[in-house]
Design a protein around this motif. Structure first.
Motif, PDB file in Angstrom:
ATOM      1  N   VAL A 116      -6.679   5.308   8.112  1.00 29.44           N
ATOM      2  CA  VAL A 116      -7.352   4.096   7.296  1.00 29.44           C
ATOM      3  C   VAL A 116      -8.509   3.812   7.759  1.00 29.44           C
ATOM      4  O   VAL A 116      -8.548   3.347   9.185  1.00 29.44           O
ATOM      5  CB  VAL A 116      -6.343   2.793   7.365  1.00 29.44           C
ATOM      6  CG1 VAL A 116      -6.872   1.510   6.946  1.00 29.44           C
ATOM      7  CG2 VAL A 116      -4.860   3.071   6.914  1.00 29.44           C
TER       8      VAL A 116
ATOM      9  N   VAL B 141      -2.072  -2.653   5.098  1.00 31.81           N
ATOM     10  CA  VAL B 141      -3.073  -2.506   4.070  1.00 31.81           C
ATOM     11  C   VAL B 141      -3.192  -3.283   2.723  1.00 31.81           C
ATOM     12  O   VAL B 141      -2.031  -3.078   2.255  1.00 31.81           O
ATOM     13  CB  VAL B 141      -3.357  -1.011   3.806  1.00 31.81           C
ATOM     14  CG1 VAL B 141      -4.384  -0.727   2.871  1.00 31.81           C
ATOM     15  CG2 VAL B 141      -3.620  -0.213   5.145  1.00 31.81           C
TER      16      VAL B 141
ATOM     17  N   ALA C  62       0.713  -1.201   0.069  1.00 40.58           N
ATOM     18  CA  ALA C  62       0.023   0.124   0.031  1.00 40.58           C
ATOM     19  C   ALA C  62       0.928   1.513  -0.023  1.00 40.58           C
ATOM     20  O   ALA C  62       0.303   2.243  -0.538  1.00 40.58           O
ATOM     21  CB  ALA C  62      -1.002   0.113   1.356  1.00 40.58           C
TER      22      ALA C  62
ATOM     23  N   VAL D 285      -8.388  -1.423  -1.171  1.00 38.30           N
ATOM     24  CA  VAL D 285      -8.458  -0.060  -1.049  1.00 38.30           C
ATOM     25  C   VAL D 285      -9.377   0.481  -2.234  1.00 38.30           C
ATOM     26  O   VAL D 285      -9.058   0.544  -3.251  1.00 38.30           O
ATOM     27  CB  VAL D 285      -7.129   0.719  -1.082  1.00 38.30           C
ATOM     28  CG1 VAL D 285      -7.091   2.216  -1.043  1.00 38.30           C
ATOM     29  CG2 VAL D 285      -6.167   0.272  -0.141  1.00 38.30           C
TER      30      VAL D 285
ATOM     31  N   VAL E 110       1.678   1.894   6.792  1.00 36.61           N
ATOM     32  CA  VAL E 110       0.339   1.254   6.013  1.00 36.61           C
ATOM     33  C   VAL E 110       0.646  -0.129   5.553  1.00 36.61           C
ATOM     34  O   VAL E 110      -0.018  -0.599   4.626  1.00 36.61           O
ATOM     35  CB  VAL E 110      -0.338   2.187   5.061  1.00 36.61           C
ATOM     36  CG1 VAL E 110      -0.720   3.523   5.727  1.00 36.61           C
ATOM     37  CG2 VAL E 110       0.686   2.654   3.798  1.00 36.61           C
TER      38      VAL E 110
ATOM     39  N   LEU F 198     -11.691   1.636   2.768  1.00 36.28           N
ATOM     40  CA  LEU F 198     -11.460   0.465   2.251  1.00 36.28           C
ATOM     41  C   LEU F 198     -12.831  -0.248   1.754  1.00 36.28           C
ATOM     42  O   LEU F 198     -13.863   0.398   2.079  1.00 36.28           O
ATOM     43  CB  LEU F 198     -11.215  -0.462   3.591  1.00 36.28           C
ATOM     44  CG  LEU F 198      -9.852   0.086   4.303  1.00 36.28           C
ATOM     45  CD1 LEU F 198      -9.725  -0.917   5.659  1.00 36.28           C
ATOM     46  CD2 LEU F 198      -8.768  -0.044   3.560  1.00 36.28           C
TER      47      LEU F 198
ATOM     48  N   LEU G 135      -7.516  -8.074   7.035  1.00 33.45           N
ATOM     49  CA  LEU G 135      -8.152  -7.120   7.173  1.00 33.45           C
ATOM     50  C   LEU G 135      -9.712  -7.188   6.862  1.00 33.45           C
ATOM     51  O   LEU G 135      -9.785  -7.738   5.699  1.00 33.45           O
ATOM     52  CB  LEU G 135      -7.545  -6.011   6.210  1.00 33.45           C
ATOM     53  CG  LEU G 135      -7.653  -4.529   6.326  1.00 33.45           C
ATOM     54  CD1 LEU G 135      -7.451  -4.083   7.645  1.00 33.45           C
ATOM     55  CD2 LEU G 135      -7.100  -3.711   5.294  1.00 33.45           C
TER      56      LEU G 135
END
Lengths: 258, 729
Positions: free
Chosen positions: B137, B159, B96, B164, B156, B191, B251
């Motif tokens: 985020v 991520v 990311a 994203v 990040v 996200l 995530l």
């Protein structure tokens, strides 16, 4: 000049980066600052000998650093950490006179070697005291051997002269930072540098020997006969600590470009 | 596709026509709900300043276009950007972090392996690892206060790029919700998984650096784009030496509509969103390389001069978001909890400081953080809305450093401290639309910081409380149907770090102690050096369209920073930095010849200088340019090309960095339930210096030790190829 070069590089759209010009500058001793000094206790001190063992003489650009010795969060070993990529902290060292030096500040013009400085505007000089050793060319029995500074002279007051000599030990990890060196170094700079100690500093009029009562020391001489007109200042005494503290102040040193 | 804020996602089978927006497309905000596509003035009915749901459906003659976005509600600025998922998909990326390069005028450089936060440059700021860029985020603040490696450290790496949905970039600090660290700007990762990518998929990627990446995403069709679960595992040997990386990241996010549950319905004005993530990474630390060592042939360009550098990074976070719109009021509330751990083993100077054992240093940092914020908007009239908000952020930190010898054994303790940090803020403002062509948002925020710190070696304690008021203003004027002028002013802020508070409170060492070198103590100004830093910034700009297919943006900005005192965690000293100013221009142009094809270019030029000396701020790029082509065809093909140019930049001490130009290519094809993607990094195979520095080091002890600073660099990615295969289930 620098802006022109940067614009050319920008327009060219290529390039591998450019270092800063390095300038070689001879360094010599200056005895101009070793004249008589009148102390806060009205002694007129005349120095007849002043030698010091130094190392790592470095020249610095104007600093952002307030005092790199003020680091209360360092660990018990008190280790500084000056290296980091890219984040210019200011007060950076960009010139050096590497190696160890034995300076006799009464020997005006004596060469200390050649320093290398990056072109730029300078504001200060830093150095470390060290312990003199046989490799410095000292004879056995030289009072400076295994010590940092040796001073001899005469303190006069009220018509009474007291001869003194001082042997001083200064912590080798201590770096004196920010003695005055104000000069703009340019590529091809023809100047040479003169390294000077001042028995009286020009800012507040203080002297190296302020606070030292030579008569009282003579009257209660720990290292010799009382009242013999001779004082020896040695490590472990209050007089030694006072003199050491002032020698560690950057106000008493200056490098002048000529 | 980048339209400055709204991202049409074409779902109909018929050829899609981009929605005609009232120019310009408004920039996006980090947390605000979407604004509808503005109907062309003057026929549009009076619109409240408030905005309805996230999704709006507009029907034309024979196509249906669903607009899904997190668009803005205020005027924004000309340089704010929302980078959508199509652009992200068409961009070559490893992590990311690489998405940050899509922000015009933003440059990143790594002096660590993949897994260590990059160094970020924006608008003439060397933001180090995040000290001048606020990052969130899913609305969760990511900047780490008082991180041992850098105040505001932003990582990040957790991520997963495929989830994203948009990256929102706001330059400057002009809007009321921008908080600490936003002195150069704010970035927000939104996200989600867009419509055509929803479903369950598994992806395997292989690369020429012995890279193996497995990705799994569950994003049920028929549910909100914000709902998904993703897992990523990566093993990469990296290029050159000591750049290996291994990580696992999970995530997930769940949006629950309070009105209609999990089903995706048009009425999405009240919802709860839960976000959670876990992350673990280990990586090599190649450090920097002296240019002279490469020029002398001692080592190869991609080699390292450091043995044993490494790092590890861990994270767990959870966030809760409530969005409630009823009538003329809109409530946005968030809460989060997070745990972080970071360990770094690095050596940037070789044997310069400790000739006998080397300068290798280990840093350790652990923190527990939590926070909550709420903002409320109320429309008093169609032309006036009142804004109010408040937030609190608490963080407990423990950190230490120690020097390591060449075998990795600790031989000298460095600083160690624990701290509790509390930041609170309140903002009030108003959003007005006195005329159909004029919008403005103005207000102020009040920030307070309370920091308690304890030196774990000496048990010295310090506490400090400080406050700052920051006015903010943005305004826009629709000059013509296709053009809008923007103006903005704002005061940015950065909280101090715990070490600065502790250092400011420590008394001077006693110069009369026998055996102690006489050291001057800090004076009163230096003791008060821990304070919230403020910057003043202003921006003027314009954004508009030239015909149907070209959009253009232009911005001029200035940022002024008074003298500041920073605690330099690496020298252990408080540094009084001179006042500085940054003046710059940004230009961007997007040409869309076809619905599925766009070409965009941007140029950012900044002159950053210390005002007392007129010396340039070292490291900050003076000129950045990018040219990108992007194709996203409904037949299943996507491709992209990104050419980046970095002009030579001033470094410390009058040195100059090198120029760099890098071309990345990306292409993929999806047929039914399968997709194949190819990414080519650095297609021109240039040897470029991603990071450049000018400082002193001593790695080759066969040569005399020198304190003179010289050029060092970190290598940018060489030519590399990655291929991935994806299957949907």
């Amino acid at each position: 000049m620098k802006m022109r070069m940067l614009m050319l590089a920008l327009l060219a759209g290529c390039g591998t980066g450019a270092e800063v010009a390095e300038v070689a500058m001879p360094v010599e001793v200056s005895s101009n600052g070793t004249g008589p000094a009148i102390t806060d206790l009205d002694y007129t001190v005349t120095v007849s000998g002043l030698r010091a063992a130094l190392a790592d003489v470095a020249f610095a650009v104007p600093g952002d650093g307030i005092d790199t010795t003020q680091a209360p969060l360092r660990g018990p070993g008190n280790a500084p950490d000056l290296g980091h990529p890219g984040h210019s902290s200011g007060g950076d060292v960009t010139g050096e006179l590497p190696g160890e030096h034995l300076i006799d500040w009464m020997a005006d013009g004596a060469s200390l070697g050649t320093a290398t400085l990056l072109a730029g505007d300078y504001a200060g000089v830093n150095f470390r005291f060290r312990r003199a050793h046989a490799g410095d060319g000292l004879e056995a029995g030289d009072p400076l051997l295994e010590h940092s500074v040796y001073i001899e002279g005469t303190a006069s007051k009220g018509g009474v002269d007291i001869a003194f000599d001082a042997v001083l030990d200064i912590d080798e990890s201590y770096e004196l930072v920010g003695a005055l060196f104000a000069h703009s170094v340019t590529a091809g700079d023809p100047a040479h540098l003169r390294f000077e100690i001042r028995t009286s500093e020009p800012y507040e009029g203080k002297t190296l020997f302020d606070g030292i009562d030579f008569a009282a020391l003579d009257a209660n001489d720990e290292n010799g006969a009382d009242g013999d007109g001779r004082v020896e200042i040695r490590p472990g005494t209050e007089a030694h600590n006072k003199l050491r503290r002032t020698l560690q102040s950057h106000d008493y040193y200056v490098v002048i470009a000529q | 596709m980048l339209l400055g804020g709204l991202t049409p996602a074409v779902v109909a089978a018929q050829p899609a026509i981009p929605v005609q927006l009232e120019a310009p497309a408004l920039p996006a905000q980090l947390e605000a709900p979407a604004a509808p596509a503005q109907p062309a003035a003057p026929a549009a009915p009076a619109q409240p300043l408030a905005t309805p749901d996230e999704e709006s459906i507009i029907t034309a003659a024979d196509e249906i276009v669903i607009i899904e976005s997190q668009a803005p509600v205020g005027p924004g600025t000309a340089t704010s950007r929302a980078i959508d998922s199509d652009t992200i998909t068409a961009t070559s990326k490893h992590t990311a972090d690489d998405l940050l390069r899509l922000v015009p005028g933003l440059h990143i450089s790594r002096h660590g392996g993949e897994g260590k936060a990059p160094q970020i440059f924006l608008r003439g700021f060397d933001a180090v690892h995040g000290s001048d860029i606020e990052v969130r985020v899913a609305g969760i603040p990511i900047n780490e206060m008082s991180n041992v490696h850098g105040h505001g450290y932003v990582d990040v790496g957790f991520v997963i790029p495929e989830v994203v949905r948009a990256l929102h970039a706001r330059k400057g600090s002009f809007e009321l919700d921008q908080g600490s660290f936003a002195t150069a700007g704010s970035l927000g990762f939104e996200l989600g998984v867009s419509g055509r990518d929803r479903g369950t998929r598994v992806q395997y990627e292989i690369g020429t650096t012995n890279r193996h990446r497995v990705l799994g995403i569950v994003a049920p069709e028929g549910q909100r784009e914000a709902t998904f679960a993703a897992v990523e595992a990566v093993s990469d040997q990296g290029f050159g030496e000591n750049r290996s990386a291994r990580r696992v990241s999970g995530l997930g996010q769940l949006r629950f509509d309070l009105g209609s549950g999990l089903d995706a319905g048009p009425d999405a004005s009240r919802f709860v969103e839960l976000t959670g993530g876990v992350y673990a990474a280990r990586f090599g630390e190649p450090g920097t390389v002296p240019v002279a060592a490469v020029e002398h042939g001692d080592i190869d360009f991609y080699d390292t001069v450091v043995d044993g550098g490494s790092g590890s990074s861990y994270r767990a976070l959870a966030g809760l978001r409530l969005h409630d719109e009823r009538g003329s009021g809109r409530l946005e509330a968030r809460a989060h909890l997070g745990w972080r751990a970071l360990e770094l083993d690095e050596n940037f100077t070789g044997f310069l400081i400790h000739p006998e054992v080397g300068d290798r240093r280990a840093q350790s940092h652990e923190s527990l953080s939590g926070g909550a914020r709420a903002s409320y908007e109320h429309d008093l009239t169609p032309a006036l809305a009142l804004l109010a908000g408040a937030g609190v952020l608490a963080e407990r930190v423990e950190q230490s450093e120690e020097q390591l010898d060449t075998t990795g054994m600790a031989w000298l303790e460095g600083p160690a401290l624990s701290a509790r940090q509390l930041m609170g803020d309140v903002h009030v403002g108003a959003r007005v639309r006195p005329h159909a062509r004029v919008r403005a948002e103005a207000g102020a925020r009040f920030d307070a910081a309370l920091i308690d710190a304890r030196d774990l070696h000496s048990d010295a304690v310090a506490s400090d409380f400080m406050t700052v008021v920051s006015p903010r203003l943005t305004a826009s004027f629709a000059l013509a149907p296709a053009w809008t002028l923007f103006g903005a002013y704002g005061r940015g802020l950065r909280s101090p770090e715990a070490r600065a508070v502790l250092a400011a409170a420590t008394p001077a060492m006693d110069p009369d102690q026998p055996g102690m070198p006489g050291m001057p103590g800090m004076d009163d100004d230096q003791r008060r050096s821990a304070r919230i830093i403020s910057t003043d910034a202003a921006e003027l700009g314009a954004r508009g369209r030239l015909g149907e297919r070209v959009s253009l943006g232009l911005g001029a900005f200035g940022t002024w920073l008074g003298s500041e005192v920073l605690f330099d965690h690496l020298s252990g000293a408080s540094l009084a930095r001179q006042p500085s100013r940054r003046l710059g221009l940004e230009l961007d142009l997007t040409y869309q010849p076809l619905a599925w094809l766009s070409v965009r270019g941007d140029v950012s030029a900044v002159d950053a200088r210390f005002t007392d000396t007129d010396d340039p701020v070292p490291g900050a790029p003076r000129l950045l340019a990018a040219l990108a082509a992007q194709a996203t065809h409904r037949a299943g093909f996507h491709g992209g090309a990104q050419l980046r140019y970095l002009a030579p930049r001033p470094l410390a001490h009058g040195a100059t960095g090198s120029a760099a130009q890098v071309l990345d290519l990306n292409g993929g094809l999806r047929l039914g339930r399968y997709a194949l993607t190819l990414q080519i990094d650095n297609a021109l195979a240039t040897r470029w210096r991603e990071g450049e520095y000018h400082y002193a080091s001593w790695f080759d002890t066969s040569q005399p030790r020198s304190q003179l600073p010289r050029l060092h660099y970190t290598a940018g990615h060489p030519f590399g190829v990655r291929a991935s295969f994806t299957a949907w289930f």
